[in-house]
Design a protein around this motif. Structure first.
Motif, PDB file in Angstrom:
ATOM      1  N   VAL A  83      24.074  66.328  46.646  1.00 24.06           N
ATOM      2  CA  VAL A  83      24.502  66.023  48.022  1.00 24.06           C
ATOM      3  C   VAL A  83      25.945  65.544  48.025  1.00 24.06           C
ATOM      4  CG1 VAL A  83      22.227  65.550  48.986  1.00 24.06           C
ATOM      5  CG2 VAL A  83      23.455  63.732  47.789  1.00 24.06           C
ATOM      6  N   GLY A  84      26.788  66.165  47.187  1.00 26.78           N
ATOM      7  CA  GLY A  84      28.193  65.781  47.146  1.00 26.78           C
ATOM      8  C   GLY A  84      28.480  64.850  45.983  1.00 26.78           C
ATOM      9  N   PRO A  85      29.726  64.347  45.930  1.00 26.66           N
ATOM     10  CA  PRO A  85      30.148  63.555  44.768  1.00 26.66           C
ATOM     11  C   PRO A  85      29.349  62.261  44.579  1.00 26.66           C
ATOM     12  CG  PRO A  85      32.049  64.271  46.041  1.00 26.66           C
ATOM     13  CD  PRO A  85      30.842  64.593  46.858  1.00 26.66           C
ATOM     14  N   HIS A  99      26.163  60.672  44.165  1.00 26.22           N
ATOM     15  CA  HIS A  99      24.772  61.038  43.885  1.00 26.22           C
ATOM     16  C   HIS A  99      23.812  59.957  44.372  1.00 26.22           C
ATOM     17  CE1 HIS A  99      25.504  64.169  40.567  1.00 26.22           C
ATOM     18  NE2 HIS A  99      26.654  63.941  41.151  1.00 26.22           N
ATOM     19  N   ASP A 159      30.590  70.356  51.824  1.00 28.65           N
ATOM     20  CA  ASP A 159      30.979  70.435  50.409  1.00 28.65           C
ATOM     21  C   ASP A 159      31.005  69.035  49.797  1.00 28.65           C
ATOM     22  OD1 ASP A 159      33.175  69.751  51.947  1.00 28.65           O
ATOM     23  OD2 ASP A 159      34.569  71.148  51.000  1.00 28.65           O
ATOM     24  N   TYR A 160      31.540  68.056  50.556  1.00 28.10           N
ATOM     25  CA  TYR A 160      31.599  66.686  50.037  1.00 28.10           C
ATOM     26  C   TYR A 160      30.604  65.749  50.721  1.00 28.10           C
ATOM     27  CZ  TYR A 160      35.906  68.038  47.662  1.00 28.10           C
ATOM     28  OH  TYR A 160      36.822  68.639  46.846  1.00 28.10           O
ATOM     29  N   PHE A 161      29.866  66.250  51.702  1.00 26.58           N
ATOM     30  CA  PHE A 161      28.929  65.401  52.449  1.00 26.58           C
ATOM     31  C   PHE A 161      29.638  64.188  53.051  1.00 26.58           C
ATOM     32  CE2 PHE A 161      24.298  66.428  52.124  1.00 26.58           C
ATOM     33  CZ  PHE A 161      24.448  67.696  51.611  1.00 26.58           C
ATOM     34  N   ARG A 209      17.819  74.850  49.465  1.00 29.05           N
ATOM     35  CA  ARG A 209      18.888  74.264  48.663  1.00 29.05           C
ATOM     36  C   ARG A 209      19.946  75.286  48.278  1.00 29.05           C
ATOM     37  NH1 ARG A 209      17.037  72.478  42.785  1.00 29.05           N
ATOM     38  NH2 ARG A 209      19.290  72.495  42.588  1.00 29.05           N
ATOM     39  N   PRO A 237      27.308  71.857  47.295  1.00 31.52           N
ATOM     40  CA  PRO A 237      28.222  70.713  47.371  1.00 31.52           C
ATOM     41  C   PRO A 237      28.989  70.509  46.075  1.00 31.52           C
ATOM     42  CG  PRO A 237      25.947  69.973  47.217  1.00 31.52           C
ATOM     43  CD  PRO A 237      25.900  71.457  47.317  1.00 31.52           C
ATOM     44  N   LYS A 238      30.193  69.956  46.204  1.00 34.12           N
ATOM     45  CA  LYS A 238      31.034  69.684  45.040  1.00 34.12           C
ATOM     46  C   LYS A 238      30.692  68.323  44.458  1.00 34.12           C
ATOM     47  CE  LYS A 238      34.719  72.543  46.853  1.00 34.12           C
ATOM     48  NZ  LYS A 238      36.035  72.597  47.489  1.00 34.12           N
ATOM     49  N   GLN A 239      30.820  68.202  43.169  1.00 35.38           N
ATOM     50  CA  GLN A 239      30.487  66.948  42.501  1.00 35.38           C
ATOM     51  C   GLN A 239      31.730  66.127  42.190  1.00 35.38           C
ATOM     52  OE1 GLN A 239      27.273  66.325  42.516  1.00 35.38           O
ATOM     53  NE2 GLN A 239      27.100  68.355  43.394  1.00 35.38           N
ATOM     54  N   VAL A 240      32.876  66.786  42.124  1.00 39.01           N
ATOM     55  CA  VAL A 240      34.120  66.104  41.770  1.00 39.01           C
ATOM     56  C   VAL A 240      35.189  66.565  42.763  1.00 39.01           C
ATOM     57  CG1 VAL A 240      35.901  65.873  39.983  1.00 39.01           C
ATOM     58  CG2 VAL A 240      33.482  65.968  39.330  1.00 39.01           C
ATOM     59  N   TYR A 241      36.009  65.633  43.233  1.00 35.08           N
ATOM     60  CA  TYR A 241      37.087  65.999  44.156  1.00 35.08           C
ATOM     61  C   TYR A 241      38.199  66.727  43.408  1.00 35.08           C
ATOM     62  CZ  TYR A 241      35.497  63.548  48.337  1.00 35.08           C
ATOM     63  OH  TYR A 241      34.808  63.171  49.456  1.00 35.08           O
ATOM     64  N   GLU A 274      31.116  63.681  36.615  1.00 29.44           N
ATOM     65  CA  GLU A 274      30.251  63.693  37.782  1.00 29.44           C
ATOM     66  C   GLU A 274      29.530  62.349  37.949  1.00 29.44           C
ATOM     67  OE1 GLU A 274      26.253  66.184  38.573  1.00 29.44           O
ATOM     68  OE2 GLU A 274      27.930  67.321  37.766  1.00 29.44           O
ATOM     69  N   ASP A 275      29.509  61.838  39.165  1.00 30.81           N
ATOM     70  CA  ASP A 275      28.758  60.629  39.520  1.00 30.81           C
ATOM     71  C   ASP A 275      29.414  59.338  39.042  1.00 30.81           C
ATOM     72  OD1 ASP A 275      26.738  59.400  40.901  1.00 30.81           O
ATOM     73  OD2 ASP A 275      25.284  59.493  39.281  1.00 30.81           O
ATOM     74  N   LEU A 276      30.612  59.416  38.444  1.00 32.36           N
ATOM     75  CA  LEU A 276      31.273  58.190  38.000  1.00 32.36           C
ATOM     76  C   LEU A 276      32.146  57.663  39.143  1.00 32.36           C
ATOM     77  CD1 LEU A 276      30.755  56.808  35.374  1.00 32.36           C
ATOM     78  CD2 LEU A 276      32.938  57.609  34.519  1.00 32.36           C
ATOM     79  N   THR A 277      31.472  57.230  40.196  1.00 39.73           N
ATOM     80  CA  THR A 277      32.146  56.700  41.377  1.00 39.73           C
ATOM     81  C   THR A 277      32.597  55.264  41.112  1.00 39.73           C
ATOM     82  OG1 THR A 277      30.881  58.141  42.829  1.00 39.73           O
ATOM     83  CG2 THR A 277      31.763  56.125  43.813  1.00 39.73           C
ATOM     84  N   ILE A 292      34.834  52.955  48.256  1.00 41.42           N
ATOM     85  CA  ILE A 292      34.567  53.654  47.001  1.00 41.42           C
ATOM     86  C   ILE A 292      35.520  54.831  46.854  1.00 41.42           C
ATOM     87  CG2 ILE A 292      32.121  53.036  46.893  1.00 41.42           C
ATOM     88  CD1 ILE A 292      31.512  55.939  47.826  1.00 41.42           C
ATOM     89  N   ASN A 340      35.248  58.470  44.718  1.00 37.05           N
ATOM     90  CA  ASN A 340      34.468  59.331  43.852  1.00 37.05           C
ATOM     91  C   ASN A 340      35.388  59.936  42.785  1.00 37.05           C
ATOM     92  OD1 ASN A 340      31.740  59.322  45.130  1.00 37.05           O
ATOM     93  ND2 ASN A 340      32.946  59.944  46.916  1.00 37.05           N
TER      94      ASN A 340
END
Lengths: 512, 512
Positions: free
Chosen positions: A365-367, A369, B54-56, B403, B408-412, B471-474, B487, B489
């Motif tokens: 659901v985007g960056p 999680h 893409d980024y929600f 789905r 969606p993208k995981q990293v900007y 990925e997911d290291l916000t 935050i 991302n």
């Protein structure tokens, strides 16, 4: 009403619109939850919020003076002195960031002179009772079942301001507070105040508390950067998890009291066990059958281990297999709690663990999680993973308790609201110059007034009472373009104040 | 960045801090979702928000002029004229509350002179393209698969302002808009503007649209106070549910087009069926196999009925059993949707229903009860209730799609941010008089600057770039007491502006 609780700046705007809540705990009676209150911390703004568990609403927020990074929180379980007070009357709050005290910008920027405060808030009045100034920081908080001790784990006894500095010492600490002695010291006037705050602050620094007979605090060392301190349901031990050490440290509370009584040579003699349980241990829950469940952040596991077996192992009985079971969780678990785990009535049925990464468990659901809360059946010897649940980052602390300990109300009492508009016919527009009060009763499906008229420039207070008595018949009230939207539950009264600065026709409507 | 999207008052404060969102729908291509955008309405402030899928994240919010109570919303599915445009380029918005136009407080307060607007917003620019002024109100919105028609159900053709007035007529309406003709009228300059708004407004009132050959709108009558209008996946029909009538009305879109072409005697001849389905029908979903699923608010049921059978029954074939199944739901259902229901690819697998009362389904949590979303398996002849899920009141509209239609993208992409602090070494404090820019890169577990110093009175802009690519290291960033918390991302840059008005030492920390 909400603004008053949330706090405003001189211009009437909300003082804070952000918060960072981490830990919630509820009020106790006889070692179990009594369903009166819950509390939660706001780390950013050092605020403590109270939730009334009869209506499930926040009714008070207290900003703690002299502190930054208010993190750990725990209510006491009974009074340390008066046996008749067998319920929560204090909430203890630890501050994580050491700062100059006071912090006016004129103080030395030598971090070794920074201090943190351990704060006691009155559970009823929500006023700050006292603070203890300490060296090193406060992370999590725990309280003993006899009311005599509370403690915080300290990961930064070094008073460092960077990670390398904070991680330099091989052992940090679990710092115990002798509640009765602190309150006696306050009574005896042995305190200072700092800056604008009138809160009495006693001296809990290590240098000033070397003599057990007079000490307010007691430092028990635990390995490197501990994260979490939890009380066993039998009331005997506090357990600190190692974080940067693969160990759990079991501290015998009776021996800590012995030290305060001058009967124990050194505080570290209170350590009943220090055993290896896995990599990155953080928080611990209990099943009431003598087992502890600790999250292992690096191993991505929950480890179930037996406290008595660990103590025997630490005493030299190498045959003791204190690790009972390990369960992989998905992934990097932090907070953990079991049903009734934080009470004398821990029932060993369910365990819930907050995992800080979900990786492949949910659809993308985007960056940002979702993270993952997992439910585990702990009724048997082996832990069994039952369900995953996605949560907004990140899954902070929580408690699990039995429904019969709560008795929330479904309908408000109209008499609790002095300004209630008790009958439809009491509705109307009441003007005193520019001050206008709109009194409005509502009964599904309509408001008592089909319309009301105001003049541009009026200062309007609108009071709305929901006169429906039927459970769950909540009404809403919104005014387009006026930034007004609120709800009133059955028999509840709420009000809003605004300036009539936009002319025109506006449809007030129910948003619920 | 957030404030710019959310909109501010001249003093920099947020213009609105409340909203009332009801309906969300996503962008289309070839009659199916294309995963670009979703939109959602804010009824209180008449705003349309767009979410980038893409980024929600919400990237645009548009406030609609001349309207109050913006309720229904639907994207178009293709262009009415250009066959190459087989994707969403417009979002249609209905306004529920009729008001004076313009609404300056100087207009007549005769409600029969109030009007509502049907608004078209450009899907890409999010600017308002045009509005149609109508008599009667707009409730929900639907669009045809050929792009030619959009419609709103009207429950208040009476232009009443109280419930008895709104319920006085036996029939209200489904009002159709001829998109191509409206846009031609705008091109031809046949519009007005109102108040400060420059948006072209064409005349869609009944009086001005009696001649089919030139009409912009077409009124098909439906029974008393309809709630909801939905397009069948085969593109043939719009279905209006009766609310105060126990009926569903099936409207044949080809016949509505016939009326606009002068080939149908009266708009009501487009009604293919009007059949009884149960008490309090509200919204309808579809399974792609010819069946409709309508919520019955008063019966607390979902009724499954066959559209073709209903049409045959209405044509006189009394042997047709158009009601296929009924399922009790818990309780008082409103919104309903099925997997892919709003597309040509409706797959008939899952149905979800939002129930407005949960009563005994969940533990009590105070006067405000949770409400209940229920998941139903519709793959077979009979509906099967699979799961309950508690939701915050009240469960508004939603869509369900596959789905694989989302990516969606995981990293900007760091290059999307002109002010990105691309490397740790670019971090620093840059001062021009009182204007200070703090540039900060962060890489887990630390920010590039261990500390930065400001002077009281500085106007500070802090720019933070997360240079982690994992990925997911916000990362999060908070400043105690400064009301700052946000935050970033992976590879994202965000900034915050504040005045350094509180002296002292403040620990900036990661809240994530």
């Amino acid at each position: 009403e909400s603004k008053k609780i949330m706090g405003t700046k001189p211009d009437g705007q909300l003082k804070y619109t952000v918060a960072d809540t981490h830990h919630t705990h509820a009020s106790y009676k006889d070692g179990n939850y009594d369903g009166r209150y819950a509390w939660i911390n706001d780390k950013i703004n050092s605020r403590l919020a109270r939730i009334r568990l009869d209506y499930f609403v926040c009714d008070e927020i207290t900003e703690l003076p002299n502190v930054q990074g208010f993190h750990g929180i725990f209510p006491d379980k009974r009074d340390p002195v008066d046996p008749a007070i067998n319920y929560t009357t204090r909430v203890f709050c630890g501050s994580e960031f050491q700062v100059p005290v006071p912090n006016t910008g004129k103080e030395s920027l030598d971090p070794t002179k920074y201090r943190s405060m351990f704060t006691c808030v009155d559970a009823e009045t929500m006023e700050v009772r006292w603070q203890v100034m300490i060296d090193g920081n406060c992370d999590l908080t725990a309280t003993s079942y006899d009311g005599k001790l509370t403690a915080t784990n300290q990961y930064n006894t070094e008073s460092g301001v960077t990670y390398p500095e904070m991680m330099s010492a091989e052992r940090d600490a679990c710092l115990f507070f002798n509640v009765a002695r602190i309150e006696q010291a306050v009574k005896d006037g042995k305190f200072k105040t700092y800056g604008d705050s009138k809160v009495p602050v006693v001296d809990g620094t290590r240098e000033s508390n070397k003599d057990p007979k007079t000490a307010l605090t007691c430092t028990v060392s635990v390995p490197k950067n501990p994260h979490g301190v939890n009380a066993t349901p039998d009331g005997k031990y506090f357990i600190c998890a190692g974080k940067l050490s693969p160990t759990a440290t079991v501290i015998d509370l009776s021996k800590v009291l012995d030290w305060f009584d001058g009967k124990l040579e050194s505080p570290d003699k209170a350590i009943a066990a220090e055993v290896e349980i896995g990599l990155g241990p953080l928080h611990t829950a209990f099943d009431g059958r003598g087992n502890a469940y600790t999250t292992l952040f690096l191993d991505s596991q929950v480890v179930k281990w037996n406290v008595d077996a660990a103590i025997k192992f630490a005493a030299g009985d190498n045959a003791q297999k204190y690790v009972v079971d390990r369960l992989d969780v998905q992934y990097q678990p932090g907070h953990i709690n079991a049903s009734q785990s934080e009470t004398a009535a821990a029932d060993g049925k369910w365990l819930c663990v907050g995992c800080k990464f979900s990786k492949d468990r949910y659809l993308p659901v985007g960056p940002l999680h979702p993270e993952n809360e997992q439910l585990i059946d702990i009724s048997g010897e082996k832990m069994v993973l039952v369900a995953d649940h996605p949560v907004r980052p990140e899954p902070h602390d929580f408690i699990i308790f039995k429904r019969e300990l709560l008795n929330p109300k479904q309908v408000y009492s109209m008499d609790d609201f002095p300004h209630a508009v008790k009958e439809l016919k009491d509705s109307g527009v009441f003007r005193e110059g520019k001050k206008v009060t709109v009194k409005l009763a509502s009964q599904a499906p309509a408001f008592a007034l089909p319309e009301f008229r105001l003049k541009v420039g009026d200062e309007v207070t609108l009071i709305l009472t929901n006169i429906d008595k039927v459970e769950d018949l909540t009404h809403g009230f919104a005014i387009p373009k006026y930034n007004v939207n609120f709800i009133v539950n059955p028999q509840e009264t709420a009000s809003v104040t605004f300036k009539a600065d936009k002319p025109g026709v506006f449809w007030c409507y129910c948003t619920h």
